[in-house]
Design a protein around this motif. Structure first.
Motif, PDB file in Angstrom:
ATOM      1  N   ALA A 192      15.323 -21.345 -12.522  1.00  0.00           N
ATOM      2  CA  ALA A 192      14.347 -20.571 -13.439  1.00  0.00           C
ATOM      3  C   ALA A 192      13.931 -19.513 -13.123  1.00  0.00           C
ATOM      4  O   ALA A 192      13.353 -18.706 -13.763  1.00  0.00           O
ATOM      5  N   TYR A 193      12.954 -20.169 -11.797  1.00  0.00           N
ATOM      6  CA  TYR A 193      12.549 -18.457 -10.950  1.00  0.00           C
ATOM      7  C   TYR A 193      13.454 -17.123 -10.296  1.00  0.00           C
ATOM      8  O   TYR A 193      12.828 -16.400 -10.851  1.00  0.00           O
ATOM      9  N   LEU A 194      14.812 -17.575 -10.080  1.00  0.00           N
ATOM     10  CA  LEU A 194      15.602 -16.412 -10.177  1.00  0.00           C
ATOM     11  C   LEU A 194      15.658 -15.696 -11.964  1.00  0.00           C
ATOM     12  O   LEU A 194      15.931 -14.884 -11.599  1.00  0.00           O
ATOM     13  N   HIS A 195      15.364 -16.475 -12.539  1.00  0.00           N
ATOM     14  CA  HIS A 195      16.319 -15.655 -13.468  1.00  0.00           C
ATOM     15  C   HIS A 195      14.694 -15.192 -14.523  1.00  0.00           C
ATOM     16  O   HIS A 195      14.330 -13.641 -15.300  1.00  0.00           O
ATOM     17  N   GLU A 196      14.028 -15.489 -14.322  1.00  0.00           N
ATOM     18  CA  GLU A 196      12.235 -14.724 -14.410  1.00  0.00           C
ATOM     19  C   GLU A 196      11.915 -13.996 -13.863  1.00  0.00           C
ATOM     20  O   GLU A 196      10.908 -12.919 -13.952  1.00  0.00           O
ATOM     21  N   HIS A 197      11.982 -13.839 -12.259  1.00  0.00           N
ATOM     22  CA  HIS A 197      11.634 -12.777 -11.654  1.00  0.00           C
ATOM     23  C   HIS A 197      12.657 -11.598 -11.298  1.00  0.00           C
ATOM     24  O   HIS A 197      13.475 -10.798 -11.011  1.00  0.00           O
ATOM     25  N   ARG A 198      14.359 -12.086 -12.344  1.00  0.00           N
ATOM     26  CA  ARG A 198      15.143 -11.108 -12.561  1.00  0.00           C
ATOM     27  C   ARG A 198      15.918 -11.069 -11.212  1.00  0.00           C
ATOM     28  O   ARG A 198      16.666  -9.736 -10.733  1.00  0.00           O
ATOM     29  N   MET A 199      16.094 -11.883 -10.551  1.00  0.00           N
ATOM     30  CA  MET A 199      16.480 -11.997  -9.434  1.00  0.00           C
ATOM     31  C   MET A 199      18.372 -12.274  -9.996  1.00  0.00           C
ATOM     32  O   MET A 199      19.144 -13.475 -10.511  1.00  0.00           O
ATOM     33  N   ASP A 200      18.743 -11.867  -8.548  1.00  0.00           N
ATOM     34  CA  ASP A 200      21.242 -11.275  -8.861  1.00  0.00           C
ATOM     35  C   ASP A 200      21.550 -12.476  -8.179  1.00  0.00           C
ATOM     36  O   ASP A 200      22.810 -12.911  -8.101  1.00  0.00           O
ATOM     37  N   THR A 201      20.943 -13.286  -7.605  1.00  0.00           N
ATOM     38  CA  THR A 201      20.984 -15.061  -6.849  1.00  0.00           C
ATOM     39  C   THR A 201      22.176 -15.492  -7.135  1.00  0.00           C
ATOM     40  O   THR A 201      21.743 -16.057  -8.431  1.00  0.00           O
ATOM     41  N   ARG A 202      22.763 -15.104  -6.957  1.00  0.00           N
ATOM     42  CA  ARG A 202      23.756 -16.667  -7.172  1.00  0.00           C
ATOM     43  C   ARG A 202      23.537 -18.190  -6.497  1.00  0.00           C
ATOM     44  O   ARG A 202      23.559 -17.939  -5.635  1.00  0.00           O
TER      45      ARG A 202
END
Length: 358
Positions: A214-224
């Motif tokens: 959820a954090y990754l999506h909110e901050h538009r990080m492309d982390t797999r």
């Protein structure tokens, strides 16, 4: 005449703060979070990947479960579902039970922890030492053959028997992943200036990976994201089978897991968890639990697929002391997993070799 002991003066609220010096916190719950993120250069030294470990094992309760335990109890109190003097009944394979025992004690709440026969004796003793009560489920559910299903059924029975008892339901409580979004993943991302290629986490309730995602999506990080699950777990389309170690995988599809789709799921068996945990202890001096051992084993098979120079972080979900009589005990490994020390050494060598690049 006896000279009274000298005491240091207590600084006032207006006193200047010293850079780099941790300030006192109110109660042990104030020490939850802000765990170290450490670079590991000895675990897989020829992998070509920067490997970082988020040491959730140094939380006050010894695991990442301190975060959701605190968040769920506070949410229940704030909403009025739970009051001081009330009772929490929760199913746990160990770590959440320890965390809830500590949190409930600090808030004046009775805690009954439903565990099963796989739970480590040290964990059970710790829950009791912190004021929690143990309700042991020794037989699996007669229909599914699963111990988790039997634990959840017992929770419902206890809710009927104990007036006003509250079940926080870690498997579907939104406060569980929210604690990891606001804490675990935020801390990792901010420490790395939001530059991270891969995140690995073990799954059981799936609260950790759901919150991090959820954090990754909110901050538009492309982390797999890589979910490390147990062979025998039904999460993410897995096939049910007995699981010898607690804290990794689940015998039911959790509510939280329905809302998260990891980029990759890697499944590990009991021996893989043993090999990974022991390798981490002997190369990096980090004594971790079974689920983290599973991550390390999965990592060893994954790193050669990653672009050289990639940045990868994984969660050290808990410490290894409760596993000294299982994961780190040769006799237990031989009896339970059918692997003697020579087989463990051979599997360790194979893992190390698989992680070498070139």
């Amino acid at each position: 005449m006896t000279t009274p002991p000298r005491t240091a003066p207590v600084p006032s609220a207006d006193a200047p703060r010293r850079p780099g010096v941790a300030e006192p916190v109110l109660g042990v719950s104030g020490a939850v979070g802000s765990t170290p993120l450490v670079r590991l250069d000895r675990l897989f030294p020829n992998s070509g990947v920067e490997i970082l470990a988020k040491l959730e094992s140094v939380n006050p309760g010894g695991s990442t479960k301190d975060r959701p335990a605190l968040a769920m109890v506070r949410d229940a109190l704030d909403s009025g579902r739970l009051a001081a003097g009330g009772t929490v009944v929760e199913s746990s394979s160990g770590n959440l039970g320890v965390a809830l025992a500590r949190v409930c004690t600090s808030y004046g709440v009775r805690f009954v922890c439903v565990v099963d026969s796989r739970t480590n004796a040290t964990t059970v003793a710790t829950i009791r030492a912190l004021g929690g009560e143990i309700d042991l489920v020794s037989e699996p559910d007669p229909v599914s053959g699963d111990l988790l299903t039997a634990r959840l059924r017992r929770v419902e029975q206890l809710k009927e028997e104990i007036p006003g008892a509250v079940n926080l339901f870690q498997y579907g409580n939104p406060a569980n992943p929210a604690a990891h979004a606001a804490g675990t993943m935020r801390e990792i991302a901010e420490a790395l200036d939001h530059r991270l290629d891969v995140l690995m986490a073990a799954v059981s309730t799936t609260g950790t990976i759901a919150g991090c995602t959820a954090y990754l999506h909110e901050h538009r990080m492309d982390t797999r994201t890589v979910a490390v699950d147990a062979v025998g777990s039904v999460l993410f389309g897995g096939t049910p089978a007995p699981r010898p170690l607690p804290g990794l995988g689940a015998g039911v599809v959790t509510d939280i897991s329905r809302g998260v789709s990891p980029d990759r799921v890697m499944r590990v068996d009991g021996l893989a968890c043993v090999v990974g945990a022991r390798l981490l202890a002997r190369r990096e001096g980090i004594l971790a639990g079974a689920s983290t051992g599973g991550i390390v084993h999965a990592l060893g098979t994954l790193v050669r697929e990653l672009t050289p120079g990639s940045h990868l972080a994984f969660i050290v979900h808990d410490g290894g002391v409760p596993y000294l009589e299982t994961v780190y005990d040769d006799d237990w490994v031989r009896r339970t997993l059918g692997a003697d020390p020579a087989a463990v050494d051979a599997a360790t060598d194979a893992l190390s070799s698989s992680a070498r690049r070139g």
